[in-house]
Design a protein around this motif. Structure first.
Motif, PDB file in Angstrom:
ATOM      1  N   UNK A 270      17.703  18.692  -2.490  1.00 58.42           N
ATOM      2  CA  UNK A 270      18.038  17.875  -3.668  1.00 58.42           C
ATOM      3  C   UNK A 270      18.859  16.663  -3.251  1.00 58.42           C
ATOM      4  N   UNK A 271      19.826  16.874  -2.357  1.00 61.00           N
ATOM      5  CA  UNK A 271      20.665  15.755  -1.909  1.00 61.00           C
ATOM      6  C   UNK A 271      19.837  14.718  -1.149  1.00 61.00           C
ATOM      7  N   UNK A 272      18.892  15.191  -0.340  1.00 58.76           N
ATOM      8  CA  UNK A 272      18.021  14.255   0.381  1.00 58.76           C
ATOM      9  C   UNK A 272      17.172  13.457  -0.596  1.00 58.76           C
ATOM     10  N   UNK A 273      16.670  14.111  -1.631  1.00 55.69           N
ATOM     11  CA  UNK A 273      15.857  13.419  -2.637  1.00 55.69           C
ATOM     12  C   UNK A 273      16.677  12.365  -3.360  1.00 55.69           C
ATOM     13  N   UNK A 274      17.932  12.672  -3.665  1.00 53.62           N
ATOM     14  CA  UNK A 274      18.775  11.695  -4.351  1.00 53.62           C
ATOM     15  C   UNK A 274      18.932  10.419  -3.526  1.00 53.62           C
ATOM     16  N   UNK A 275      19.020  10.585  -2.206  1.00 53.00           N
ATOM     17  CA  UNK A 275      19.130   9.415  -1.344  1.00 53.00           C
ATOM     18  C   UNK A 275      17.887   8.553  -1.343  1.00 53.00           C
ATOM     19  N   UNK A 276      16.728   9.189  -1.587  1.00 52.97           N
ATOM     20  CA  UNK A 276      15.465   8.456  -1.627  1.00 52.97           C
ATOM     21  C   UNK A 276      15.244   7.770  -2.969  1.00 52.97           C
ATOM     22  N   UNK A 277      16.018   8.149  -3.978  1.00 53.05           N
ATOM     23  CA  UNK A 277      15.738   7.710  -5.350  1.00 53.05           C
ATOM     24  C   UNK A 277      16.878   6.895  -5.956  1.00 53.05           C
ATOM     25  N   UNK A 278      17.579   6.146  -5.124  1.00 58.38           N
ATOM     26  CA  UNK A 278      18.664   5.336  -5.681  1.00 58.38           C
ATOM     27  C   UNK A 278      18.141   4.104  -6.416  1.00 58.38           C
ATOM     28  N   UNK A 279      16.933   3.658  -6.082  1.00 60.65           N
ATOM     29  CA  UNK A 279      16.348   2.510  -6.787  1.00 60.65           C
ATOM     30  C   UNK A 279      15.497   3.062  -7.929  1.00 60.65           C
ATOM     31  N   UNK A 280      16.149   3.376  -9.036  1.00 62.84           N
ATOM     32  CA  UNK A 280      15.498   4.055 -10.146  1.00 62.84           C
ATOM     33  C   UNK A 280      16.064   3.538 -11.456  1.00 62.84           C
ATOM     34  N   UNK A 281      15.241   3.615 -12.498  1.00 70.99           N
ATOM     35  CA  UNK A 281      15.670   3.275 -13.855  1.00 70.99           C
ATOM     36  C   UNK A 281      15.129   4.368 -14.760  1.00 70.99           C
ATOM     37  N   UNK A 282      15.997   5.268 -15.184  1.00 75.41           N
ATOM     38  CA  UNK A 282      15.604   6.445 -15.945  1.00 75.41           C
ATOM     39  C   UNK A 282      16.474   6.544 -17.183  1.00 75.41           C
ATOM     40  N   UNK A 283      15.851   6.642 -18.355  1.00 70.68           N
ATOM     41  CA  UNK A 283      16.646   6.784 -19.565  1.00 70.68           C
ATOM     42  C   UNK A 283      15.933   6.254 -20.788  1.00 70.68           C
ATOM     43  N   UNK A 284      16.704   6.023 -21.808  1.00 66.97           N
ATOM     44  CA  UNK A 284      16.200   5.422 -23.042  1.00 66.97           C
ATOM     45  C   UNK A 284      15.828   3.970 -22.784  1.00 66.97           C
ATOM     46  N   UNK A 285      15.110   3.323 -23.715  1.00 64.65           N
ATOM     47  CA  UNK A 285      14.780   1.908 -23.514  1.00 64.65           C
ATOM     48  C   UNK A 285      16.000   1.036 -23.239  1.00 64.65           C
ATOM     49  N   UNK A 286      17.091   1.257 -23.948  1.00 64.47           N
ATOM     50  CA  UNK A 286      18.287   0.437 -23.727  1.00 64.47           C
ATOM     51  C   UNK A 286      18.851   0.649 -22.334  1.00 64.47           C
ATOM     52  N   UNK A 287      18.882   1.895 -21.885  1.00 70.07           N
ATOM     53  CA  UNK A 287      19.400   2.195 -20.550  1.00 70.07           C
ATOM     54  C   UNK A 287      18.531   1.567 -19.474  1.00 70.07           C
ATOM     55  N   UNK A 288      17.235   1.739 -19.588  1.00 64.44           N
ATOM     56  CA  UNK A 288      16.324   1.218 -18.569  1.00 64.44           C
ATOM     57  C   UNK A 288      16.353  -0.305 -18.539  1.00 64.44           C
ATOM     58  N   UNK A 289      16.404  -0.934 -19.692  1.00 64.93           N
ATOM     59  CA  UNK A 289      16.484  -2.397 -19.714  1.00 64.93           C
ATOM     60  C   UNK A 289      17.734  -2.885 -18.987  1.00 64.93           C
ATOM     61  N   UNK A 290      18.871  -2.234 -19.237  1.00 66.41           N
ATOM     62  CA  UNK A 290      20.109  -2.625 -18.572  1.00 66.41           C
ATOM     63  C   UNK A 290      20.015  -2.436 -17.060  1.00 66.41           C
ATOM     64  N   UNK A 291      19.497  -1.296 -16.617  1.00 65.03           N
ATOM     65  CA  UNK A 291      19.407  -1.018 -15.184  1.00 65.03           C
ATOM     66  C   UNK A 291      18.461  -1.997 -14.494  1.00 65.03           C
ATOM     67  N   UNK A 292      17.337  -2.284 -15.110  1.00 65.02           N
ATOM     68  CA  UNK A 292      16.389  -3.218 -14.499  1.00 65.02           C
ATOM     69  C   UNK A 292      16.937  -4.641 -14.482  1.00 65.02           C
ATOM     70  N   UNK A 293      17.626  -5.035 -15.533  1.00 66.43           N
ATOM     71  CA  UNK A 293      18.254  -6.361 -15.533  1.00 66.43           C
ATOM     72  C   UNK A 293      19.264  -6.470 -14.392  1.00 66.43           C
TER      73      UNK A 293
END
Length: 328
Positions: A270-293
């Motif tokens: 799980x910890x190794x996977x987290x390191x591979x997935x730091x470039x991610x945008x997961x959540x509600x539309x508002x959350x994802x819009x903020x992360x991608x911006x």
């Protein structure tokens, strides 16, 4: 604010309890939605000998997607060039343009996209930087005049001018893309460690003097894993399918996409996977819009390409729909 174009990367994932035919049907449902929703490109990645992905015959996947669309750019993200004879790729992609017009992209990588034994069965050739550059130069000759420097012609590729991209996740790939004067797609959706350094190297190395250069300025596409749902909690729950897939990649225990679960053990995998997935945008539309911006502001990305995995194909379609609504 003006946001960069949004594109989709697809590896034709196979869900547990389903099969390849269903995975292909789900992929082409996503292609239809992407065109209807205003996405810019839809790319297919090359993988072999994997129970997770059915994206092995890349040019065939592209041809079917081209046949069912009219505006969406379709291409490879990418073809692993050392796995193929460059002339074969030139003739395949030249034929795609002859059949479907100027909507075809050729993204090229150097990784095998598989294990060593399968690479040998594919008759994999040299993957060093100079061989890669030489093969790109030859591809561009076939897509241009139709004649390679070695005097071999391709009538189906001639004049098609298929745009070539370099794919990579490290500063080495970035340097190659920059020196060749080509657009660069960063595989940060699964290998984010060198994202910012790679972008800096690419932009500083970018040259218009190379015989392969086809742009006056750098152009960088950033890969990001995305899952949008109505709430943050629901998105995180569905995203656990992606986390399980990444755990399998990290541990070598690959399997079809698993159903989401809320009780993943926080172990070494799980910890190794987290390191591979730091470039991610997961959540509600508002959350994802903020992360991608924030990602666009940090990277100055000219384009984003998203990869989304869900055990239920309808969850993925819903995510792509919500993403288009919040971004475009």
């Amino acid at each position: 604010m003006t946001r960069p174009p949004l594109s989709v990367l697809d590896l034709v994932p196979v869900s547990a309890g389903s099969d390849v035919r269903a995975a292909l049907e789900a992929t082409y449902a996503a292609v239809r939605l992407a065109e209807e929703s205003g996405y810019h490109r839809y790319w297919f990645a090359e993988h072999h000998n994997s129970p997770t992905f059915a994206s092995s015959a890349t040019s065939l996947l592209i041809e079917h997607a081209l046949a069912m669309t009219s505006t969406l750019r379709i291409g490879s993200g990418g073809v692993m060039l050392p796995n193929h004879a460059p002339l074969t790729i030139a003739e395949q992609f030249g034929t795609l343009v002859q059949l479907h017009g100027d909507r075809v992209d050729l993204g090229l990588g150097r990784a095998p996209g598989t294990d060593p034994m399968t690479a040998r069965l594919l008759r994999r050739g040299a993957s060093d930087a100079q061989s890669f550059a030489d093969q790109i130069f030859e591809l561009q000759a076939w897509f241009g005049s139709g004649d390679s420097p070695r005097g071999v012609s391709s009538i189906v590729a001639a004049g098609t001018e298929v745009p070539i991209w370099v794919l990579g996740s490290t500063v080495n790939g970035a340097s190659i893309a920059g020196q060749l004067g080509l657009p660069f797609a960063v595989a940060s959706h699964f290998a984010p460690d060198e994202l910012y350094e790679a972008l800096s190297v690419y932009r500083h190395a970018f040259s218009t003097e190379s015989p392969t250069a086809r742009r006056e300025t750098p152009y960088a596409m950033v890969g990001v894993s995305v899952l949008v749902a109505d709430t943050d909690a629901e998105a995180e729950f569905q995203y656990s399918t992606h986390v399980q897939m990444s755990i399998g990649n990290a541990t070598g225990e690959r399997q079809p996409l698993q159903p989401p679960r809320a009780d993943l053990p926080h172990d070494a995998g799980w910890r190794a996977a987290q390191g591979m997935l730091t470039c991610r945008a997961v959540g509600s539309p508002a959350t994802v819009r903020r992360v991608l911006d924030e990602l666009v502001a940090a990277t100055a990305a000219d384009e984003l390409i998203v990869v989304s995995y869900a055990h239920d194909p309808q969850v993925r379609l819903r995510s792509l729909q919500l993403l288009s609504e919040l971004w475009m």
